[in-house]
Design a protein around this motif. Structure first.
Motif, short mmCIF file in Angstrom:
data_model
loop_
_atom_site.label_atom_id
_atom_site.label_comp_id
_atom_site.label_asym_id
_atom_site.label_seq_id
_atom_site.Cartn_x
_atom_site.Cartn_y
_atom_site.Cartn_z
N LEU A 8 77.27 61.77 59.73
CA LEU A 8 76.06 61.07 60.15
C LEU A 8 76.41 59.70 60.71
N TYR A 9 77.26 58.94 60.00
CA TYR A 9 77.62 57.61 60.47
C TYR A 9 78.43 57.69 61.78
N LEU A 14 77.86 54.09 63.25
CA LEU A 14 77.56 53.11 62.20
C LEU A 14 78.59 53.21 61.09
N THR A 15 78.49 52.29 60.15
CA THR A 15 79.31 52.33 58.94
C THR A 15 78.38 52.48 57.74
N PRO A 16 78.88 52.93 56.60
CA PRO A 16 78.02 53.10 55.42
C PRO A 16 77.36 51.81 54.94
N ASP A 17 77.91 50.63 55.35
CA ASP A 17 77.33 49.36 54.91
C ASP A 17 76.21 48.88 55.83
N CYS A 18 75.77 49.71 56.76
CA CYS A 18 74.69 49.29 57.65
C CYS A 18 73.37 49.24 56.88
N SER A 19 72.39 48.58 57.45
CA SER A 19 71.09 48.49 56.81
C SER A 19 70.27 49.73 57.12
N LEU A 20 69.18 49.88 56.38
CA LEU A 20 68.30 51.02 56.61
C LEU A 20 67.66 50.96 58.00
N ASP A 21 67.29 49.76 58.46
CA ASP A 21 66.70 49.62 59.80
C ASP A 21 67.69 49.99 60.88
N GLN A 25 67.11 52.96 63.66
CA GLN A 25 67.17 52.68 65.10
C GLN A 25 68.23 53.55 65.78
N ALA A 26 69.41 53.66 65.15
CA ALA A 26 70.46 54.47 65.75
C ALA A 26 70.06 55.94 65.79
N TYR A 27 69.34 56.38 64.77
CA TYR A 27 68.90 57.79 64.74
C TYR A 27 67.90 58.06 65.87
N ARG A 28 66.94 57.14 66.07
CA ARG A 28 65.96 57.34 67.16
C ARG A 28 66.66 57.34 68.51
N HIS A 65 68.54 56.66 49.67
CA HIS A 65 68.21 55.23 49.71
C HIS A 65 66.99 54.93 48.84
N ARG A 66 66.00 55.84 48.86
CA ARG A 66 64.81 55.61 48.03
C ARG A 66 65.15 55.67 46.54
N GLN A 67 66.10 56.48 46.17
CA GLN A 67 66.47 56.64 44.76
C GLN A 67 67.39 55.54 44.27
N HIS A 68 68.32 55.08 45.12
CA HIS A 68 69.38 54.18 44.67
C HIS A 68 69.31 52.79 45.31
N GLY A 69 68.43 52.62 46.29
CA GLY A 69 68.31 51.30 46.91
C GLY A 69 69.45 50.97 47.85
N ARG A 70 70.23 51.93 48.27
CA ARG A 70 71.32 51.72 49.22
C ARG A 70 71.60 53.05 49.91
N LEU A 71 72.38 52.96 50.99
CA LEU A 71 72.74 54.18 51.72
C LEU A 71 73.96 54.82 51.07
N PRO A 72 74.15 56.13 51.26
CA PRO A 72 75.31 56.80 50.67
C PRO A 72 76.61 56.20 51.18
#
Length: 228
Positions: A8-9, A14-21, A25-28, A65-72
């Protein structure tokens, strides 16, 4: 099958340390650049993943992210644990591995402090208990310090342990305590009693039901012993 978040990254650059926004944006942008016909025929090992697989991994990352507050695969900050050592992260995007010895050392510090406090509390209790062994005993006359033959008041006056003929009423009261009833020179202690003559103890009877603090059950003969 577990999702491979590293794909996915890589697909979204992207890198795993990217923000949710940034991820959204990258996905869109990736969806807008992909044509459905091309995405449906593209190989998994090609430039792009099929949109169906990309969507599945993306939605799984959002749930994570919803469960842990961060991206995998993102770093877990150990500041709240008092540590600054970075956590190793699996390149595949798996959950980060935490150094067990580091956590043990962080958790052991407060445990050691609590252990010291518990030890200090036990020591104080032991000292307090030993102090109680040497506290003066309490009697009817107040707080007294007992010795083998006498009872010593805090003021330094000494009292005999037993009543004797010729004692003054105040001294008798200090040794025996207050009577239940007073009838002139006759003091009642239940079935036991004391008798005074000219202000001095002259006779008594000590009942086994409530014995007096005397050496004998009856007063010795006072004949020939003038009472002062």
């Amino acid at each position: 099958m577990k999702p491979d978040f590293s794909q996915l990254y890589a697909q979204l650059d992207l890198t795993p340390d990217c923000s949710l926004d940034q991820l959204k944006q990258a996905y869109r942008r990736r969806i807008s650049e992909s044509h459905p016909d091309r995405a449906s025929t593209e190989s998994v090992n090609g430039t792009f993943l099929p949109l169906s697989e990309l969507n599945w991994i993306y939605n799984t990352a959002l749930r994570f992210h919803r469960q842990h507050g961060r991206l995998p695969g993102a770093r877990i900050s150990l500041e709240r644990l008092g540590a600054t050592t970075p956590v190793t992260r699996d390149p595949s995007g798996a959950l980060p591995e935490v150094d067990t010895p580091l956590l043990s050392s962080v958790a052991a510090e407060p445990v050691g402090k609590y252990r010291s406090l518990v030890f200090a509390g036990i020591l104080i209790l032991l000292l307090f208990g030993l102090g109680n062994l040497f506290e003066p005993a309490l009697t009817d006359a107040g707080q007294l310090r007992r010795s083998p033959n006498t009872v010593t008041l805090d003021l330094g006056a000494e009292l005999p342990l037993a009543l004797e003929v010729g004692m003054a009423p105040d001294l008798v009261r200090a040794i025996q305590g207050a009577p239940i009833r007073v009838r002139g020179d006759h003091w009642d202690y239940g079935p036991s009693w004391l008798r005074f003559k000219r202000g001095r103890l002259s006779n008594w009877y000590s009942s086994p039901l409530r014995p007096l603090k005397t050496l004998t059950s009856e007063a010795p003969s006072a004949v020939g012993r003038p009472v002062e």
